[in-house]
Structure formats: structure tokens, C-alpha cells
Design a protein around this motif. Structure first.
Motif, PDB file in Angstrom:
ATOM      1  N   TYR A  61       0.894  -1.167   0.070  1.00  0.00           N
ATOM      2  CA  TYR A  61      -0.056   0.122   0.116  1.00  0.00           C
ATOM      3  C   TYR A  61       0.790   1.374  -0.013  1.00  0.00           C
ATOM      4  O   TYR A  61       1.534   1.698   0.889  1.00  0.00           O
ATOM      5  CB  TYR A  61      -0.960   0.127   1.500  1.00  0.00           C
ATOM      6  CG  TYR A  61      -1.812  -1.213   1.536  1.00  0.00           C
ATOM      7  CD1 TYR A  61      -3.025  -1.152   0.594  1.00  0.00           C
ATOM      8  CD2 TYR A  61      -1.490  -2.131   2.251  1.00  0.00           C
ATOM      9  CE1 TYR A  61      -3.990  -1.973   0.808  1.00  0.00           C
ATOM     10  CE2 TYR A  61      -2.740  -3.047   2.391  1.00  0.00           C
ATOM     11  CZ  TYR A  61      -3.923  -3.255   1.720  1.00  0.00           C
ATOM     12  OH  TYR A  61      -4.830  -3.977   1.868  1.00  0.00           O
TER      13      TYR A  61
ATOM     14  N   ILE B  97       3.877   0.793   2.455  1.00  0.00           N
ATOM     15  CA  ILE B  97       3.735  -0.077   3.364  1.00  0.00           C
ATOM     16  C   ILE B  97       3.761  -1.337   2.574  1.00  0.00           C
ATOM     17  O   ILE B  97       3.106  -1.720   1.684  1.00  0.00           O
ATOM     18  CB  ILE B  97       2.450   0.125   4.068  1.00  0.00           C
ATOM     19  CG1 ILE B  97       2.236   1.374   4.594  1.00  0.00           C
ATOM     20  CG2 ILE B  97       2.308  -1.053   4.917  1.00  0.00           C
ATOM     21  CD1 ILE B  97       1.251   1.734   5.167  1.00  0.00           C
TER      22      ILE B  97
ATOM     23  N   ALA C 238       2.876  -4.858   2.760  1.00  0.00           N
ATOM     24  CA  ALA C 238       1.962  -5.470   3.628  1.00  0.00           C
ATOM     25  C   ALA C 238       1.943  -7.068   3.464  1.00  0.00           C
ATOM     26  O   ALA C 238       1.848  -7.591   4.724  1.00  0.00           O
ATOM     27  CB  ALA C 238       0.565  -5.082   3.214  1.00  0.00           C
TER      28      ALA C 238
ATOM     29  N   ALA D  26      -2.480 -12.224  14.110  1.00  0.00           N
ATOM     30  CA  ALA D  26      -2.886 -10.799  14.951  1.00  0.00           C
ATOM     31  C   ALA D  26      -3.624  -9.831  13.749  1.00  0.00           C
ATOM     32  O   ALA D  26      -3.426  -9.810  12.710  1.00  0.00           O
ATOM     33  CB  ALA D  26      -2.001 -10.188  15.661  1.00  0.00           C
ATOM     34  N   ASN D  27      -4.178  -8.634  14.423  1.00  0.00           N
ATOM     35  CA  ASN D  27      -4.740  -7.584  13.783  1.00  0.00           C
ATOM     36  C   ASN D  27      -3.451  -6.997  12.895  1.00  0.00           C
ATOM     37  O   ASN D  27      -2.369  -6.834  13.581  1.00  0.00           O
ATOM     38  CB  ASN D  27      -5.385  -6.574  14.702  1.00  0.00           C
ATOM     39  CG  ASN D  27      -6.516  -5.874  13.995  1.00  0.00           C
ATOM     40  OD1 ASN D  27      -6.576  -5.870  12.913  1.00  0.00           O
ATOM     41  ND2 ASN D  27      -7.249  -5.248  14.928  1.00  0.00           N
ATOM     42  N   GLY D  28      -3.583  -6.802  11.510  1.00  0.00           N
ATOM     43  CA  GLY D  28      -2.503  -6.091  10.948  1.00  0.00           C
ATOM     44  C   GLY D  28      -1.471  -6.899  10.220  1.00  0.00           C
ATOM     45  O   GLY D  28      -0.532  -6.439   9.575  1.00  0.00           O
ATOM     46  N   ALA D  29      -1.618  -8.205  10.418  1.00  0.00           N
ATOM     47  CA  ALA D  29      -0.707  -9.296  10.120  1.00  0.00           C
ATOM     48  C   ALA D  29      -0.629  -9.340   8.518  1.00  0.00           C
ATOM     49  O   ALA D  29       0.206  -9.679   7.929  1.00  0.00           O
ATOM     50  CB  ALA D  29      -1.037 -10.646  10.629  1.00  0.00           C
ATOM     51  N   GLY D  30      -1.910  -8.879   7.824  1.00  0.00           N
ATOM     52  CA  GLY D  30      -1.902  -8.872   6.389  1.00  0.00           C
ATOM     53  C   GLY D  30      -2.956 -10.101   5.947  1.00  0.00           C
ATOM     54  O   GLY D  30      -2.786 -10.398   4.764  1.00  0.00           O
ATOM     55  N   LYS D  31      -3.921 -10.342   6.809  1.00  0.00           N
ATOM     56  CA  LYS D  31      -4.905 -11.591   6.245  1.00  0.00           C
ATOM     57  C   LYS D  31      -5.720 -10.892   5.231  1.00  0.00           C
ATOM     58  O   LYS D  31      -5.987 -11.324   4.244  1.00  0.00           O
ATOM     59  CB  LYS D  31      -5.709 -11.778   7.608  1.00  0.00           C
ATOM     60  CG  LYS D  31      -4.849 -12.361   8.658  1.00  0.00           C
ATOM     61  CD  LYS D  31      -5.639 -12.918   9.578  1.00  0.00           C
ATOM     62  CE  LYS D  31      -6.599 -11.860  10.513  1.00  0.00           C
ATOM     63  NZ  LYS D  31      -5.820 -10.730  11.117  1.00  0.00           N
ATOM     64  N   SER D  32      -6.407  -9.928   5.779  1.00  0.00           N
ATOM     65  CA  SER D  32      -7.409  -9.190   4.621  1.00  0.00           C
ATOM     66  C   SER D  32      -6.776  -8.816   3.333  1.00  0.00           C
ATOM     67  O   SER D  32      -7.241  -9.101   2.251  1.00  0.00           O
ATOM     68  CB  SER D  32      -8.010  -7.926   5.315  1.00  0.00           C
ATOM     69  OG  SER D  32      -8.683  -8.220   6.319  1.00  0.00           O
ATOM     70  N   THR D  33      -5.318  -8.313   3.480  1.00  0.00           N
ATOM     71  CA  THR D  33      -4.892  -7.886   2.382  1.00  0.00           C
ATOM     72  C   THR D  33      -4.376  -9.259   1.288  1.00  0.00           C
ATOM     73  O   THR D  33      -4.574  -9.289   0.159  1.00  0.00           O
ATOM     74  CB  THR D  33      -3.619  -7.259   2.632  1.00  0.00           C
ATOM     75  OG1 THR D  33      -3.664  -6.208   3.470  1.00  0.00           O
ATOM     76  CG2 THR D  33      -2.805  -7.060   1.522  1.00  0.00           C
TER      77      THR D  33
ATOM     78  N   LYS E 244      -7.767  -9.792  -0.373  1.00  0.00           N
ATOM     79  CA  LYS E 244      -8.040  -8.661  -1.507  1.00  0.00           C
ATOM     80  C   LYS E 244      -7.107  -8.718  -2.594  1.00  0.00           C
ATOM     81  O   LYS E 244      -7.581  -8.372  -3.485  1.00  0.00           O
ATOM     82  CB  LYS E 244      -7.912  -7.314  -0.716  1.00  0.00           C
ATOM     83  CG  LYS E 244      -8.857  -6.862   0.277  1.00  0.00           C
ATOM     84  CD  LYS E 244      -8.970  -5.360   0.593  1.00  0.00           C
ATOM     85  CE  LYS E 244      -7.903  -5.032   1.428  1.00  0.00           C
ATOM     86  NZ  LYS E 244      -7.921  -3.711   1.963  1.00  0.00           N
TER      87      LYS E 244
ATOM     88  N   GLU F  32     -14.283  -8.337   4.731  1.00  0.00           N
ATOM     89  CA  GLU F  32     -14.410  -7.861   6.243  1.00  0.00           C
ATOM     90  C   GLU F  32     -15.272  -6.995   6.454  1.00  0.00           C
ATOM     91  O   GLU F  32     -15.600  -6.026   5.662  1.00  0.00           O
ATOM     92  CB  GLU F  32     -12.984  -7.496   6.602  1.00  0.00           C
ATOM     93  CG  GLU F  32     -12.842  -7.224   8.103  1.00  0.00           C
ATOM     94  CD  GLU F  32     -11.228  -6.742   8.407  1.00  0.00           C
ATOM     95  OE1 GLU F  32     -10.567  -6.622   7.493  1.00  0.00           O
ATOM     96  OE2 GLU F  32     -10.898  -6.440   9.559  1.00  0.00           O
TER      97      GLU F  32
HETATM   98  N1  ADP Z   1      -5.841   0.644   2.512  1.00  0.00           N
HETATM   99  C1  ADP Z   1      -4.687   0.566   3.168  1.00  0.00           C
HETATM  100  N2  ADP Z   1      -3.912   1.596   3.090  1.00  0.00           N
HETATM  101  C2  ADP Z   1      -2.736   1.335   3.552  1.00  0.00           C
HETATM  102  N3  ADP Z   1      -2.403   0.494   4.641  1.00  0.00           N
HETATM  103  C3  ADP Z   1      -3.169  -0.642   4.760  1.00  0.00           C
HETATM  104  C4  ADP Z   1      -4.391  -0.710   4.043  1.00  0.00           C
HETATM  105  N4  ADP Z   1      -5.065  -1.702   4.338  1.00  0.00           N
HETATM  106  C5  ADP Z   1      -4.121  -2.459   5.476  1.00  0.00           C
HETATM  107  N5  ADP Z   1      -3.234  -1.625   5.480  1.00  0.00           N
HETATM  108  C6  ADP Z   1      -1.983  -2.136   6.202  1.00  0.00           C
HETATM  109  O1  ADP Z   1      -1.545  -3.155   5.759  1.00  0.00           O
HETATM  110  C7  ADP Z   1      -1.251  -4.038   6.904  1.00  0.00           C
HETATM  111  C8  ADP Z   1      -2.095  -5.395   6.887  1.00  0.00           C
HETATM  112  O2  ADP Z   1      -3.362  -5.081   6.896  1.00  0.00           O
HETATM  113  P1  ADP Z   1      -4.594  -6.159   6.843  1.00  0.00           P
HETATM  114  O3  ADP Z   1      -4.369  -7.090   5.489  1.00  0.00           O
HETATM  115  O4  ADP Z   1      -5.961  -5.315   6.814  1.00  0.00           O
HETATM  116  O5  ADP Z   1      -4.403  -6.953   8.241  1.00  0.00           O
HETATM  117  P2  ADP Z   1      -5.144  -8.053   8.963  1.00  0.00           P
HETATM  118  O6  ADP Z   1      -6.434  -8.296   8.168  1.00  0.00           O
HETATM  119  O7  ADP Z   1      -4.459  -9.248   9.156  1.00  0.00           O
HETATM  120  O8  ADP Z   1      -5.733  -7.335  10.209  1.00  0.00           O
HETATM  121  C9  ADP Z   1      -1.503  -3.495   8.178  1.00  0.00           C
HETATM  122  O9  ADP Z   1      -0.349  -2.856   8.347  1.00  0.00           O
HETATM  123  C10 ADP Z   1      -2.270  -2.314   7.656  1.00  0.00           C
HETATM  124  O10 ADP Z   1      -2.231  -1.241   8.355  1.00  0.00           O
END
Ligand code: ADP
Ligand code: MG
Lengths: 304, 241
Positions: free
Chosen positions: B15, B18, B20, B39-46, B49, B87
Motif C-alpha cells: 500500500y 507499506i 503489507a 493478529a490484527n494487521g498481520a496481512g490476512k485481509s490484504t 483482497k 471484512e
Molecule cells: N488500505 C490500506 N492502506 C494502507 N495500509 C493498509 C491498508 N489496508 C491495510 N493496510 C496495512 O496493511 C497491513 C495489513 O493489513 P490487513 O491485511 O488489513 O491485516 P489483517 O486483516 O490481518 O488485520 C497493516 O499494516 C495495515 O495497516
């Protein structure tokens, strides 16, 4: 003239004016709803619609005459052509900027407006053109009030277009997709919706409605010119804001309200027709300050 | 080993600056439930996506049913049979439950009989949606909204479903109900990649699990193994539950 005569007369004038405003406001509002763009080129699309209608009617009238039999098919052809022009503009000018900051795309919209405006100015050498329709003043006379068939057909055609649009938005899967994109574009992508196609469709519909208004304005006022889109663009924007920008019923309602307000407003003893625009834009400023979400709008309006 | 539905190799996503995802490889075999924990922020949703095309991969390769989809458009990926329930549910508030489901069936629009069959199937899974079909989706409770999100994703009859934290914010009994539904879907043939923070719940359901930490997979294994390995549970899956 009695009070009743004045009311009927101004109601007719207001409905006609309101029809133009509503049809143009719809495109404003639909585009804003779907990509949050205030498409300042939209008034010029209306103007181009009038000129495209002018060219088409010049040909069609040799076959079908210059009455409604020639005008209606010409209007439909102009709507189609201008609809594609809207799609083309969207594709070239707006789509590459969809994820750019909002201000960039707004500036591009002003640029598109200038391009359309100046192109038509050059082509027409800045002259007024007499619209080649041949409608008379026949109609119905009630006391001192005369309502022409032309006026009735116009209000009727506007009503038909609005009902068709309403059914399209409410019932078809494409209409639902448009509404859904305005709520959550990424969620739509995840449903398998090709968002770019739906945005293009929105520009098509919005532009063709503006073209319909442009052709009708040509028929109604009898002459067209390259700057006719400027004021109506602002009026349509005002209408969209009155109704709640992004809301389709709001655009219809806002346009009619503004049309009626202007025509009745000029009847007040101390206000003449020359105050019409002051009325409209004064209202716009008041609304933007005190009720930016309009009558039917959602609450999350960003300041732009 | 059974056929692989989804195969990811060396996936990296940014991103802006960042970083990710820092090189993720994983497999989802046909007919299984695979879970992605962390954990939160690990990159699961990314990860999800990037699979579904909402976010572009900077490097690596994603293969779905033998076809590379790394650079494909999201709508094209959906048409191939991969659906992503994101999510936060992301249902269309302001539209009715029925309209939400109609949009879920966007890719098979025009096929009336198929659409009716899917609707009936979804209403059997979630009778509450049938009762409330003409209501604004915003009026549904959290659990019902999650059911709608899953129901909407099922309108396409997907081969693979990506589910991002379906238990988020739900009361324990609702979490159980949703997990039951996921198991049922899986038994009826849908392959599932489940993202969860609630490791205990997810590992009970899944066949295989991956643990993500700051964009990398740090542990993987059969869910039974992950569940029973005290050190793993302590280090990555935060006991507690
Ligand atoms: N739209 C975005 N823009 C910038 N950084 C992002 C965005 N979405 C997620 N991140 C960053 O990418 C990393 C992984 O996020 P995410 O995949 O949402 O984690 P999880 O789903 O495991 O909680 C985090 O550091 C988060 O802050
Ligand atoms: Mg997440």
C-alpha cells in the motif's frame, strides 16, 4: 387576468422550465451519486444535445416533416448520439482519474466543459441558430390562458422519460448496480459487477437525458447558441442540491421545484423576470450553507 | 493429495510504501477448509483482497483452478467461481435484503431459473432472510447482516469462497451458528479459505491452517497439530479463548 389565470399560466411555465432543469439535474445527480464527481461539463452536454438535435432534425425533417413526427425520432437519435459522447468523455477524461484526488477530476470536468463550449463556438462561429422545427401555437385556451400542444407534449415526454428512468433504476439489475456502486464500489466489484461498465452506462443515461432537454429547449425557445448550457448547468446543479445531490427522485423534485419557484417568484409585485436567476442562486447559496443535503439527500456530503 | 483449487506463490503486496505482504505461499485443496490466522494487521485481509483482485500484487503468482489470475479484474475472477465475502460484511445498506441478493447474482443475471434455485437454497440456509427480504438491509442485526453477506456471496454458486472474519462482533452463539453454516457449505462442496482472529473457533472447523505475522507465513500445519501444539498456541494464537 384573474389570480387563477395567473396560477395556471405560471404553473405551465414552471413545469416546462422545471422539466428542463430536472432532466439536466438527473445526470448531475446520477454521476455524483456513482463517482462523487460534480460534472461541470454537464450543462455543455445539454447544449451539445441541442446542436446534435438541430443537425439531425435538419435531415429528418426532409423525410418526416418538422412537426412532432420528425422531432421525436430526432430527439431519440440525438439522445443516443450524445449518450455515446458522454461515455466517450467518461472513458477518456474521467476514468483514468477515478482513483486520483477528487480535485483533479473536478478540474478536468471544467476542462471538458471548456472544450465542448469552445468547439461548438468555433463550429457555429458563435452565432445563434434557428431551430428547424415548425410547431405552431395551437392549443387549449381557458379564459385568458393559452396552453400550447407543444407545451403539453414536452411535459408529457419529460414524464415518460422520468417514469422510464425510475423503473430502470428501481427494477433492473443495472439500476440496482448503479445504486449499489454509489453505496460501496469495492463491494460491487466483489459481486462480479464490472464497475467501469456501469459507470459508463450512468454517463450514457445522464447525457442522453440532458440531450433530450437540449432538443426540447431548442424546440421551445426556437433558437440555440453555444452558451445556452452555462446557466442551465448551474440551475441543474441548484436543482440537484435542492433535492439532495446523489438522489434521483431528489433531482426530479428539485428541478420541478426550482422551475415553479422561478416562474411564480417573478409574479411577486416587486420582482420582475430579470430577478429569476438571483432567486435561483440565492436559494443555492442558502441551501449549501444551511441544508447541503437537500430534501431527499443522504447525510454524508463531503465539502468540495 | 487432492486437487488444488487455489495456489499462491511468493505473493507480495504494497500500500504505497507499506509492504503489507512479504512473500506468501499457500495452497487450498479442493473440498477443504483452510484457515488463515494472525493478529490484527498481520496481512490476512490484504491476502484475500489480493486474491480477489481488489488490490494489485507487486510480485508472485495466484492460480485458481489451474488458471493464473494474478492480474485479472475482480469481476472476471468472480465469474470464474471465486467469491470473496469481505471484512465488515459490506452489505448494501439502503437497499433491501432481496436487492442485496439480486446483486450477488449479478453474474448470472438473465438466468431466471438458476437465480430462483439459488435464492431458494439461500433461504433454506437462512430462513430469516426470507422473512425480511423486503426490508432495508441496514435494519438487520449483526448476525443477520453476516448471513446476508454470506447469502449474497452464495448467489453465484462459487467453487471457492474467501470469508474474512465472519465471526467479527458476533455473540458466541451466533459465532457457532455461522461456523455451522460454513461447515454445511463445505460439506455441500464449496471450498473455503477462512480468515479469522478467533483461532480456536477457526481451527475447530478447518482442515489446515496458516499463521501470518507481519506479511509472512510463520507457521502452517494440520489444524489438529496447530491446536494441540502448546508453544504455537502461546506464541501466535494468543490463548485466552
Ligand atoms: N488500505 C490500506 N492502506 C494502507 N495500509 C493498509 C491498508 N489496508 C491495510 N493496510 C496495512 O496493511 C497491513 C495489513 O493489513 P490487513 O491485511 O488489513 O491485516 P489483517 O486483516 O490481518 O488485520 C497493516 O499494516 C495495515 O495497516
Ligand atoms: Mg482484516
Amino acid at each position: 387576468m384573474t389570480i387563477l389565470d395567473i396560477i395556471i399560466q405560471q404553473l405551465t411555465n414552471g413545469l416546462i422550465l422545471g422539466s428542463f432543469y430536472s432532466l439536466v439535474a438527473l445526470g448531475y445527480s446520477m454521476v455524483y451519486g456513482i463517482i462523487k464527481l460534480l460534472n461541470f461539463a454537464h450543462g455543455d452536454i445539454y447544449m451539445v444535445g441541442a446542436f446534435v438535435g438541430f443537425v439531425i432534425l435538419s435531415f429528418v425533417s426532409t423525410l418526416l416533416g418538422d412537426g412532432w413526427l420528425g422531432i421525436l425520432p430526432s430527439m431519440i437519435l440525438a439522445m443516443t448520439a450524445v449518450g455515446f459522447l458522454g461515455v466517450l468523455i467518461q472513458r477518456i477524461a474521467y476514468r483514468p482519474l477515478l482513483s486520483a484526488p477528487r480535485l483533479s477530476i473536478l478540474i478536468v470536468a471544467v476542462g471538458v466543459s471548456l472544450v465542448l463550449f469552445n468547439s461548438v463556438m468555433v463550429v457555429t462561429i458563435g452565432e445563434y441558430k434557428a431551430f428547424p422545427s415548425g410547431l405552431g401555437y395551437e392549443g387549449i385556451t381557458m379564459g385568458h390562458v393559452h396552453i400550447t400542444y407543444t407545451q403539453m407534449v414536452m411535459v408529457g415526454a419529460t414524464a415518460v422519460l422520468m417514469i422510464a428512468l425510475h423503473l430502470f433504476i428501481a427494477k433492473t439489475i443495472y439500476g440496482k448496480a448503479m445504486r449499489a456502486i454509489s453505496i460501496d464500489m469495492d463491494a460491487c466489484r466483489l459481486m462480479g459487477i464490472d464497475v467501469n461498465k456501469i459507470i459508463a452506462l450512468t454517463f450514457f443515461v445522464g447525457s442522453s437525458l440532458a440531450a433530450a432537454a437540449g432538443v426540447m429547449a431548442g424546440v421551445y425557445y426556437g433558437s440555440i447558441h453555444f452558451f445556452m448550457g452555462f446557466v442551465i448547468g448551474l440551475k441543474a446543479f441548484t436543482s440537484a442540491v435542492i433535492g439532495g445531490i446523489g438522489s434521483i427522485p431528489g433531482a426530479m423534485l428539485g428541478g420541478l421545484l426550482l422551475g415553479l419557484l422561478e416562474s411564480f417568484g417573478t409574479q411577486l409585485p416587486w420582482v420582475g423576470t430579470e430577478w429569476k436567476d438571483v432567486f435561483a442562486f440565492g436559494l443555492l447559496i442558502l441551501l449549501l450553507v444551511f441544508k447541503p443535503t437537500g430534501i431527499l439527500g443522504r447525510t454524508e456530503i463531503e465539502r468540495m | 493429495m487432492s486437487e488444488t483449487v487455489l495456489e499462491i506463490e511468493g505473493l507480495q503486496t504494497f500500500y504505497g510504501k507499506i509492504h503489507a505482504l512479504r512473500g506468501i505461499s499457500l495452497n487450498v485443496p479442493k473440498g477443504k477448509i483452510v484457515t488463515l490466522l494472525g493478529a490484527n494487521g498481520a496481512g490476512k485481509s490484504t491476502t484475500l483482497k489480493t486474491i480477489s483482485g481488489l488490490t494489485r500484487a507487486a510480485a508472485g503468482r495466484i492460480t485458481f483452478r489451474g488458471q493464473e489470475i494474478t492480474a485479472a479484474a475482480p469481476h472476471a475472477i468472480v465469474r470464474m467461481g471465486l467469491i470473496h465475502a469481505p471484512e465488515g460484511r459490506r452489505i448494501f445498506k439502503g437497499m433491501t435484503v432481496q436487492e442485496n441478493l439480486d446483486l450477488g447474482g449479478f453474474t448470472n443475471r438473465g438466468e431466471r431459473a438458476e437465480k430462483q434455485r439459488r435464492l431458494q437454497y439461500i433461504f433454506e440456509l437462512f430462513p430469516i432472510l426470507s422473512n425480511r427480504r423486503n426490508q432495508d438491509a441496514a435494519l438487520l442485526s449483526g448476525g443477520e447482516q453476516q448471513m446476508l453477506a454470506i447469502g449474497r456471496a452464495l448467489m453465484t454458486d462459487p467453487e471457492l469462497m474467501l470469508l474474512d472474519e465472519p465471526s467479527m462482533g458476533l455473540a458466541p452463539f451466533l459465532v457457532q451458528a455461522i461456523m455451522k453454516i460454513i461447515r454445511k457449505l463445505n460439506e455441500q462442496g464449496t471450498t473455503i479459505l477462512l480468515v479469522e482472529q478467533n483461532a480456536k473457533v477457526a481451527l475447530r472447523l478447518a482442515d489446515y491452517g496458516y499463521v501470518l505475522e507481519t506479511g509472512r507465513i510463520v507457521v502452517e500445519g494440520d489444524s489438529a497439530t496447530l491446536r494441540e501444539d502448546e508453544s504455537i498456541v502461546k506464541a501466535y494464537l494468543g490463548g485466552g479463548h
